[in-house]
Design a protein around this motif. Sequence first.
Motif, mmCIF file in Angstrom:
data_model
loop_
_atom_site.group_PDB
_atom_site.id
_atom_site.type_symbol
_atom_site.label_atom_id
_atom_site.label_comp_id
_atom_site.label_asym_id
_atom_site.label_seq_id
_atom_site.Cartn_x
_atom_site.Cartn_y
_atom_site.Cartn_z
ATOM 1 N N CYS A 165 2.843 7.717 -6.437
ATOM 2 C CA CYS A 165 2.364 9.034 -6.822
ATOM 3 C C CYS A 165 1.687 9.669 -5.617
ATOM 4 O O CYS A 165 1.069 8.963 -4.794
ATOM 5 N N ALA A 166 1.817 10.982 -5.471
ATOM 6 C CA ALA A 166 1.176 11.695 -4.371
ATOM 7 C C ALA A 166 0.647 13.027 -4.876
ATOM 8 O O ALA A 166 1.097 13.554 -5.900
ATOM 9 N N LYS A 222 0.841 -1.205 0.000
ATOM 10 C CA LYS A 222 0.000 0.000 0.000
ATOM 11 C C LYS A 222 0.871 1.248 0.000
ATOM 12 O O LYS A 222 2.053 1.205 0.312
ATOM 13 N N GLY A 223 0.232 2.378 -0.341
ATOM 14 C CA GLY A 223 0.934 3.641 -0.228
ATOM 15 C C GLY A 223 0.906 4.160 1.199
ATOM 16 O O GLY A 223 0.096 3.714 2.020
ATOM 17 N N PRO A 224 1.793 5.094 1.540
ATOM 18 C CA PRO A 224 1.794 5.670 2.889
ATOM 19 C C PRO A 224 0.462 6.358 3.203
ATOM 20 O O PRO A 224 -0.121 7.026 2.346
ATOM 21 N N GLU A 225 0.039 6.179 4.450
ATOM 22 C CA GLU A 225 -1.202 6.789 4.936
ATOM 23 C C GLU A 225 -0.846 7.837 5.979
ATOM 24 O O GLU A 225 -0.145 7.545 6.946
ATOM 25 N N PHE A 226 -1.353 9.042 5.804
ATOM 26 C CA PHE A 226 -1.014 10.148 6.703
ATOM 27 C C PHE A 226 -1.508 9.898 8.127
ATOM 28 O O PHE A 226 -2.635 9.460 8.337
ATOM 29 N N LEU A 227 -0.620 10.202 9.118
ATOM 30 C CA LEU A 227 -0.999 10.099 10.528
ATOM 31 C C LEU A 227 -1.039 11.476 11.195
ATOM 32 O O LEU A 227 -2.063 11.868 11.739
ATOM 33 N N PHE A 228 0.109 12.172 11.221
ATOM 34 C CA PHE A 228 0.220 13.420 11.973
ATOM 35 C C PHE A 228 1.092 14.431 11.241
ATOM 36 O O PHE A 228 1.977 14.048 10.487
ATOM 37 N N THR A 229 0.853 15.714 11.565
ATOM 38 C CA THR A 229 1.794 16.781 11.240
ATOM 39 C C THR A 229 2.120 17.528 12.524
ATOM 40 O O THR A 229 1.223 17.862 13.298
ATOM 41 N N LEU A 230 3.410 17.789 12.745
ATOM 42 C CA LEU A 230 3.868 18.583 13.888
ATOM 43 C C LEU A 230 4.606 19.791 13.338
ATOM 44 O O LEU A 230 5.382 19.670 12.375
ATOM 45 N N ASN A 248 0.564 23.345 4.978
ATOM 46 C CA ASN A 248 0.120 22.687 6.202
ATOM 47 C C ASN A 248 -0.624 21.388 5.922
ATOM 48 O O ASN A 248 -0.898 20.627 6.848
ATOM 49 N N GLN A 249 -0.965 21.161 4.687
ATOM 50 C CA GLN A 249 -1.709 19.955 4.338
ATOM 51 C C GLN A 249 -0.756 18.853 3.890
ATOM 52 O O GLN A 249 0.219 19.113 3.202
ATOM 53 N N PRO A 250 -1.036 17.614 4.275
ATOM 54 C CA PRO A 250 -0.130 16.512 3.929
ATOM 55 C C PRO A 250 -0.254 16.092 2.469
ATOM 56 O O PRO A 250 -1.231 16.404 1.802
ATOM 57 N N GLN A 251 0.739 15.354 2.007
ATOM 58 C CA GLN A 251 0.636 14.694 0.721
ATOM 59 C C GLN A 251 -0.177 13.414 0.899
ATOM 60 O O GLN A 251 -0.063 12.723 1.903
ATOM 61 N N HIS A 252 -0.978 13.109 -0.109
ATOM 62 C CA HIS A 252 -1.775 11.880 -0.105
ATOM 63 C C HIS A 252 -1.271 10.980 -1.222
ATOM 64 O O HIS A 252 -1.064 11.442 -2.342
ATOM 65 N N PHE A 253 -1.097 9.703 -0.895
ATOM 66 C CA PHE A 253 -0.434 8.768 -1.793
ATOM 67 C C PHE A 253 -1.385 7.771 -2.424
ATOM 68 O O PHE A 253 -2.390 7.364 -1.810
ATOM 69 N N GLY A 254 -1.033 7.340 -3.636
ATOM 70 C CA GLY A 254 -1.659 6.180 -4.228
ATOM 71 C C GLY A 254 -1.045 4.904 -3.660
ATOM 72 O O GLY A 254 -0.124 4.958 -2.827
ATOM 73 N N ASP A 255 -1.539 3.754 -4.118
ATOM 74 C CA ASP A 255 -1.057 2.477 -3.588
ATOM 75 C C ASP A 255 0.174 1.949 -4.309
ATOM 76 O O ASP A 255 0.664 0.872 -3.982
ATOM 77 N N GLY A 256 0.668 2.691 -5.278
ATOM 78 C CA GLY A 256 1.936 2.333 -5.887
ATOM 79 C C GLY A 256 1.826 1.408 -7.085
ATOM 80 O O GLY A 256 0.842 0.690 -7.256
ATOM 81 N N THR A 257 2.858 1.456 -7.897
ATOM 82 C CA THR A 257 3.022 0.523 -9.018
ATOM 83 C C THR A 257 4.352 -0.181 -8.817
ATOM 84 O O THR A 257 5.399 0.478 -8.743
ATOM 85 N N ARG A 258 4.300 -1.514 -8.711
ATOM 86 C CA ARG A 258 5.550 -2.272 -8.602
ATOM 87 C C ARG A 258 5.994 -2.611 -10.012
ATOM 88 O O ARG A 258 5.346 -3.405 -10.696
ATOM 89 N N LEU A 259 7.070 -1.986 -10.443
ATOM 90 C CA LEU A 259 7.564 -2.113 -11.808
ATOM 91 C C LEU A 259 8.798 -3.006 -11.843
ATOM 92 O O LEU A 259 9.746 -2.772 -11.092
ATOM 93 N N GLU A 279 -3.217 21.123 -6.413
ATOM 94 C CA GLU A 279 -2.288 21.802 -7.316
ATOM 95 C C GLU A 279 -1.003 20.997 -7.514
ATOM 96 O O GLU A 279 -0.454 20.951 -8.602
ATOM 97 N N ASN A 280 -0.509 20.407 -6.426
ATOM 98 C CA ASN A 280 0.791 19.732 -6.467
ATOM 99 C C ASN A 280 0.639 18.233 -6.686
ATOM 100 O O ASN A 280 -0.217 17.590 -6.071
ATOM 101 N N MET A 281 1.493 17.691 -7.528
ATOM 102 C CA MET A 281 1.557 16.240 -7.697
ATOM 103 C C MET A 281 3.013 15.819 -7.764
ATOM 104 O O MET A 281 3.874 16.584 -8.216
ATOM 105 N N PHE A 282 3.286 14.580 -7.304
ATOM 106 C CA PHE A 282 4.650 14.110 -7.097
ATOM 107 C C PHE A 282 4.786 12.669 -7.583
ATOM 108 O O PHE A 282 3.853 11.881 -7.468
ATOM 109 N N TRP A 283 5.992 12.359 -8.051
ATOM 110 C CA TRP A 283 6.366 10.974 -8.312
ATOM 111 C C TRP A 283 7.600 10.629 -7.479
ATOM 112 O O TRP A 283 8.596 11.352 -7.507
ATOM 113 N N TYR A 284 7.496 9.507 -6.739
ATOM 114 C CA TYR A 284 8.590 8.985 -5.937
ATOM 115 C C TYR A 284 8.900 7.549 -6.381
ATOM 116 O O TYR A 284 8.041 6.848 -6.897
ATOM 117 N N ARG A 285 10.113 7.119 -6.081
ATOM 118 C CA ARG A 285 10.393 5.697 -6.102
ATOM 119 C C ARG A 285 10.818 5.279 -4.699
ATOM 120 O O ARG A 285 11.413 6.083 -3.949
#
Lengths: 110, 113
Positions: free
Chosen positions: B91-92, A42-50, B99-110, B30-36
């Motif tokens: 992807c996020a 799974k992808g990371p799931e947000f928990l907290f911001t400090l 102040n808002q977190p990044q939210h992630f997809g469940d990933g692609t295993r390539l 507005e923001n989107m990201f790609w990580y490995r």
Amino acid sequence: EDQVTQSPEALRLQEGESSSLNCSYTVSGLRGLFWYRQDPGKGPEFLFTLYSAGEEKEKERLKATLTKKESFLHITAPKPEDSATYLCAAYSGGYNKLIFGAGTRLAVHP
Amino acid sequence: DVKVTQSSRYLVKRTGEKVFLECVQDMDHENMFWYRQDPGLGLRLIYFSYDVKMKEKGDIPEGYSVSREKKERFSLILESASTNQTSMYLCASSSWDSNQPQHFGDGTRLSIL
């Protein structure tokens, strides 16, 4: 160079055995410290911001704290469903770019 | 709830192929990201985008390119896949508000063979 280091790499606990995960950071001008939980596949799931030293946040059995150099994720009386990889990430500004640590793999056994 | 959807969970390609990974978010971010993500190395930023048609290199952009033609969609392109690009790709998305977190997809295993 901005850096985030997590320890330990892996932690094995018995159910009910409380412990803490560490996240040390060297980031100029920290503007936020994020904790995420990641389950296998799974992808990371947000928990907290400090945001500032001395701040604490809680969610169920988890409590996150922040100092000027590190953050701790305290797990009180963990259950097997708390098993996961816990990631921390530092934000120092600029389009919400995060610097991630390598994570701590937590296994809680009944 | 924010939903970030990656088009494939698993993908197997051959070296030299051009590979496309797709990501769609439904929160008007507005923001989107790609990580490995590789064992022991954590998440490393490849590219990010802060607006349609805008892109910025992350820490490891070599061998990759991106495309953002619509606000909700962000594509990662491996121009000529190599075995060292075998990895989990995440992807996020996030709002402009830091102040808002990044939210992630469940990933692609390539896997590149």
